[in-house]
Design a protein around this motif. Structure first.
Motif, PDB file in Angstrom:
ATOM      1  N   GLY A 302       0.818  -1.211   0.000  1.00 37.52           N
ATOM      2  CA  GLY A 302       0.000   0.000   0.000  1.00 37.52           C
ATOM      3  C   GLY A 302       0.850   1.259   0.000  1.00 37.52           C
ATOM      4  N   PHE A 303       1.854   1.310   0.876  1.00 40.67           N
ATOM      5  CA  PHE A 303       2.725   2.483   0.967  1.00 40.67           C
ATOM      6  C   PHE A 303       3.514   2.678  -0.323  1.00 40.67           C
ATOM      7  CE2 PHE A 303       6.898   4.321   1.977  1.00 40.67           C
ATOM      8  CZ  PHE A 303       6.515   5.512   2.567  1.00 40.67           C
ATOM      9  N   LEU A 304       4.073   1.591  -0.830  1.00 40.84           N
ATOM     10  CA  LEU A 304       4.871   1.675  -2.049  1.00 40.84           C
ATOM     11  C   LEU A 304       3.994   2.044  -3.243  1.00 40.84           C
ATOM     12  CD1 LEU A 304       7.874   1.309  -2.620  1.00 40.84           C
ATOM     13  CD2 LEU A 304       7.382  -1.031  -3.356  1.00 40.84           C
ATOM     14  N   GLY A 305       2.770   1.486  -3.283  1.00 43.54           N
ATOM     15  CA  GLY A 305       1.854   1.788  -4.380  1.00 43.54           C
ATOM     16  C   GLY A 305       1.465   3.258  -4.410  1.00 43.54           C
ATOM     17  N   PHE A 306       1.153   3.823  -3.232  1.00 46.20           N
ATOM     18  CA  PHE A 306       0.804   5.241  -3.152  1.00 46.20           C
ATOM     19  C   PHE A 306       1.979   6.113  -3.584  1.00 46.20           C
ATOM     20  CE2 PHE A 306       1.033   9.142  -0.550  1.00 46.20           C
ATOM     21  CZ  PHE A 306      -0.044   9.829  -1.090  1.00 46.20           C
ATOM     22  N   SER A 307       3.167   5.786  -3.091  1.00 42.13           N
ATOM     23  CA  SER A 307       4.351   6.581  -3.425  1.00 42.13           C
ATOM     24  C   SER A 307       4.656   6.524  -4.912  1.00 42.13           C
ATOM     25  CB  SER A 307       5.561   6.077  -2.619  1.00 42.13           C
ATOM     26  OG  SER A 307       5.322   6.168  -1.234  1.00 42.13           O
ATOM     27  N   ILE A 308       4.580   5.336  -5.489  1.00 39.80           N
ATOM     28  CA  ILE A 308       4.843   5.194  -6.929  1.00 39.80           C
ATOM     29  C   ILE A 308       3.813   5.968  -7.740  1.00 39.80           C
ATOM     30  CG2 ILE A 308       4.839   3.538  -8.845  1.00 39.80           C
ATOM     31  CD1 ILE A 308       6.077   1.509  -6.916  1.00 39.80           C
ATOM     32  N   PHE A 309       2.548   5.943  -7.305  1.00 38.19           N
ATOM     33  CA  PHE A 309       1.501   6.703  -7.999  1.00 38.19           C
ATOM     34  C   PHE A 309       1.838   8.191  -8.032  1.00 38.19           C
ATOM     35  CE2 PHE A 309      -2.193   9.477  -7.459  1.00 38.19           C
ATOM     36  CZ  PHE A 309      -2.869   9.240  -8.651  1.00 38.19           C
ATOM     37  N   VAL A 310       2.207   8.756  -6.859  1.00 44.42           N
ATOM     38  CA  VAL A 310       2.509  10.188  -6.783  1.00 44.42           C
ATOM     39  C   VAL A 310       3.733  10.528  -7.629  1.00 44.42           C
ATOM     40  CG1 VAL A 310       3.198  12.063  -5.248  1.00 44.42           C
ATOM     41  CG2 VAL A 310       1.457  10.427  -4.502  1.00 44.42           C
TER      42      VAL A 310
END
Length: 375
Positions: A302-310
């Motif tokens: 979840g954390f990595l997915g959000f960061s990659i999205f931004v």
């Protein structure tokens, strides 16, 4: 801290009340809603670790505090502060404050006031590591604002002041991480703007010569810089490595949802602390390992997915429009969460993460204004 938390609570309360009274007038752009959905996705990935734990009271409280409460400061900026003039004013205050904070750390070092192992924490006896992470976060943003003529002159001047103050602050703070990461960011950002003005290349040459001379003429600084890569005798480095070994075992034992948010320290000290780790560290000193340990692979994704999205969203938009705001979001995320976040737990730092969200909110709003102009 008490005054800061009181003011923070009043800001959030006023924001929520305003949202209620103006609920029929509020219009949230699609771009901001995308950030909101991405963040919600991350929360849903982390939430199971808070609900499935050995101490649900601690984990739910910690989950709310770190993952929800700290990010709420971005709401008044994204919902109500749309005027570029006001956004630039907030950014100016931030740059001026960080410049003052850096200068104060340098003065602390000169007069020997309230030092810890020869290191200073800045304004009002601030945290040494807290200042280090903010210096690493602010320096590349100040360079972008200083170089890019899209910003008003007074913002660029405040960024110049901030840059000079941060250089002094890095001297007073003595953080090897800020030295390393800001050197890399400084060179890359200056090279980027050399395409606009070749004279900026002189800054790299002057800074390299000046800093190089300062270090080579002072054996204490040379020894500290060399210790950055010492993983055999340096206690600070070894302590992190030992903790990361414990994190690895913690993740293996609790792969799905981790030990629970807020239970890392207790679990580590009771079951995973290595005898050779003598510093008794209170967290992982690494964002990814701390989150994976507390919230498992699900929270990590979840954390990595959000960061990659931004990061990908800003990179894509920057390639398309070349605005300094997407560039600031890009390097801000990477510098705070992944560069300094590789040697300290920046996600859980109370003051640091709130300043991070304030500045990111300002850049998102300025980016939206820039996109509207382009359209």
């Amino acid at each position: 801290m008490a005054l800061g938390n009181l003011l923070y609570g009043l800001i959030i309360l006023m924001t929520l009340i305003t949202c209620w009274y103006r609920r029929h007038e509020i219009s949230v752009p699609q771009s901001i809603r995308q950030y909101g959905w991405a963040y919600l996705g991350m929360l849903l990935c982390v939430l199971p670790s808070a609900l499935i734990s050995t101490d649900i009271v601690v984990t739910t409280k910690y989950f709310f505090n770190i993952w929800i409460w700290k990010v709420l400061i971005i709401l008044p900026i994204l919902l109500f502060i749309k005027s570029p003039r006001k956004l630039y004013a907030l950014l100016t205050v931030f740059f001026v404050y960080m410049g003052i904070d850096g200068i104060s750390a340098f003065i602390q070092l000169l007069i020997g006031h309230n030092l810890s192992s020869g290191r200073a924490g800045g304004v009002v006896n601030g945290s040494i590591m807290g200042l280090a992470m903010l210096l690493t976060f602010t320096f590349p943003l100040a360079l972008v604002a200083m170089f890019d003529k899209s910003f008003p002159k007074y913002v660029r001047l405040s960024a110049l002041f901030s840059t000079l103050g941060i250089l002094l602050g890095m001297w007073g703070n003595q953080s090897r991480g800020s030295w390393l990461f800001n050197s890399a960011n400084g060179i890359l950002i200056t090279l980027r703007y050399c395409f606009v003005n070749i004279r900026y290349l002189l800054l790299i040459i002057v800074a390299t010569v000046g800093i190089g001379y300062t270090f080579t003429s002072n054996q204490v600084y040379m020894d500290r810089f060399k210790s950055t890569f010492n993983i055999t005798t340096d206690e600070s480095n070894l302590g992190r490595i030992y903790v990361w070994e414990s994190d690895k075992q913690m993740i293996i034992d609790h792969p799905a949802t981790g030990v629970g948010p807020g239970l890392w320290q207790k679990t580590y000290r009771e079951h995973y602390k290595l005898k050779k780790e003598t510093q008794d560290l209170g967290h992982s000193h690494n964002n990814l390992l701390q989150i994976a340990s507390e919230s498992g692979i699900l929270g990590f994704i979840g954390f990595l997915g959000f960061s990659i999205f931004v990061i990908c969203k800003s990179l894509k938009n920057y390639i398309k429009i070349r605005n300094p705001y997407d560039l600031s979001i890009l390097i801000g995320f990477i510098s705070y969460l992944f560069l300094f976040g590789s040697v300290d737990y920046t996600w859980g730092n109370s003051s640091g993460i709130r300043i991070f969200w304030i500045v990111m909110g300002i850049m998102i709003q300025l980016k939206i204004n820039e996109n509207d102009k382009a359209v």
